[in-house]
Scaffold this motif. Structure first.
Motif: not given
Lengths: 225, 225
Positions: B171, B174-175, B177-178, B186, B190, B192-194, B196-197, B200-201, B204
């Motif tokens: 996970t 992958g993030i 890399r994005q 992003w 989109m 999206i602030n990665l 933050e992603t 979030l991950s 979770l």
DNA sequence: CATATTTAATGACTAATGGTCATCAAATAA
DNA sequence: TTATTTGATGACCATTAGTCATTAAATATG
């Protein structure tokens, strides 16, 4: 005067024929060891002609990636066109991505390659934009599905569909990549079955995304631990 | 008779000097556009000499990756050497991986490259094994930490530390890399602030890994939503 | 110390390969 | 029938990974 139209069609079909050859060679050898001479031979054209249709070897590589993206998108669209419940569609699309990985391994590998800043530099902006647009289409399928789930109260409303999409995507892709490159290592040295890891990660993600009522309702479908 | 020893030392330091040059060139240009001539020039040696120390350009690339793995491992070891609670150590190591990504971007990019079957074919088995061994060392740090968490009752006992390690790793990678390749996309397209992603991950994953008592105890540390 | 031998370094060279361009041939237009 | 445009060619060029005969330096030997 249908001549220009006919010529345009002929040009397009030649482009495709060249790409057929390129795809075959790239699948076998990868970008760096594939040669344009070999592609030209296979296409039964001279090397010079190849360059009338594509700017560079890297552009051809991207054009093949573009095909792969279309293949994947078709699989996704098929997966969500069954008229089933949103939860089932989410499971379908996850399955579809796994099927793509298993059945279209060559495309999958090319995708990884594409995801590097180095490669981006070696490719025409034109082709790159096409790929990004294709990516976006597929991506919107996933995000729309998650949004739908949120609207229907199946997924928690506090989640941002895009962010969850990225997380799910990153996790699955990362595990597939391990399956592709190091499966034997994980199995033999570590005693890990990566398919189990994949299932576990799905469980976790669904567990954290779904509302309690939806979990209850779709218990049978999910087989959550 | 210290001559052989001295010669061995000299050979080793020359190998390192060559690698210094190689690293610089690879960082700037990437594998495919870097040239051995340039590496030789920078190392102030002839090309022939380079090949007395490394079998191929690809082997040199792997040797640089090996350095990157050592750098990362050091950061990890430092992160868990603070004598803090296991929960804090887990957070530390997650932070360390992020710091590695941010501060050692060039190594991070080379790692992605390494993770492809194509590349594996172009490299000597010897070097490959060294890299795998280095990977394993780093990996065991992570897995040991998770195992420790399970033993202490902080993490659910039904989880397999290795499987969780893979999921967390996949996970995060992958993030990252994005972030590396498509951050602008992003953000601008989109919204999206990665980062933050990423947060979030982490939430979770911690949420699904930690026991309720541990969550209660370390509430302040975690700031889980 | 003088000579022989081993080791290390060199760079000219080869083969492979991505990409170009002057030339030719065929289709189309006049 | 002739002129013009379009499409295809492959010899050619430049670059570059990798090799190897040759040279120079270091070490061992007598």
């Amino acid at each position: 005067m249908g001549i220009t139209e006919r010529k345009e069609r002929e040009r397009e079909s030649r482009r495709e024929a060249i790409l057929d050859a390129a795809q075959k060679v790239f699948f076998e050898k990868g970008l760096s060891t594939a040669t344009v001479d070999e592609i030209a031979d296979l296409a039964e054209l001279s090397k010079g002609t190849i360059y009338l249709y594509y700017r560079s070897k890297e552009d051809m590589y991207l054009a093949v990636i573009l095909r792969g993206e279309a293949v994947m998108r078709n699989m996704f669209e098929k997966a969500i066109s069954t008229g089933e419940s949103t939860v089932k569609l989410i499971l379908n699309i996850a399955e579809a991505y796994y099927a793509f990985f298993k059945e279209q391994r060559n495309y999958f590998r090319m995708f990884s390659f594409f995801e590097t800043p180095q490669f981006h530099k070696q490719v025409s902006e034109e082709m790159l934009n096409q790929c990004v647009a294709a990516d976006e289409k597929t991506w919107s399928i996933v995000v729309n599905l998650i949004s739908q789930g949120v609207r229907e109260g199946i997924l928690h409303s506090h989640i941002d569909p895009k962010q969850f999409g990225i997380i799910v995507w990153a996790t699955a892709t990362g595990i597939y990549r391990q399956m592709d490159t190091n499966s034997e290592y994980w199995h033999k040295v570590m005693g890990i079955n990566l398919e189990e890891t994949l299932r576990l990660s799905y469980s976790l993600l669904l567990e954290s995304m779904m509302t309690d009522t939806a979990k209850e309702e779709y218990k049978g479908l999910l087989r959550l631990q």
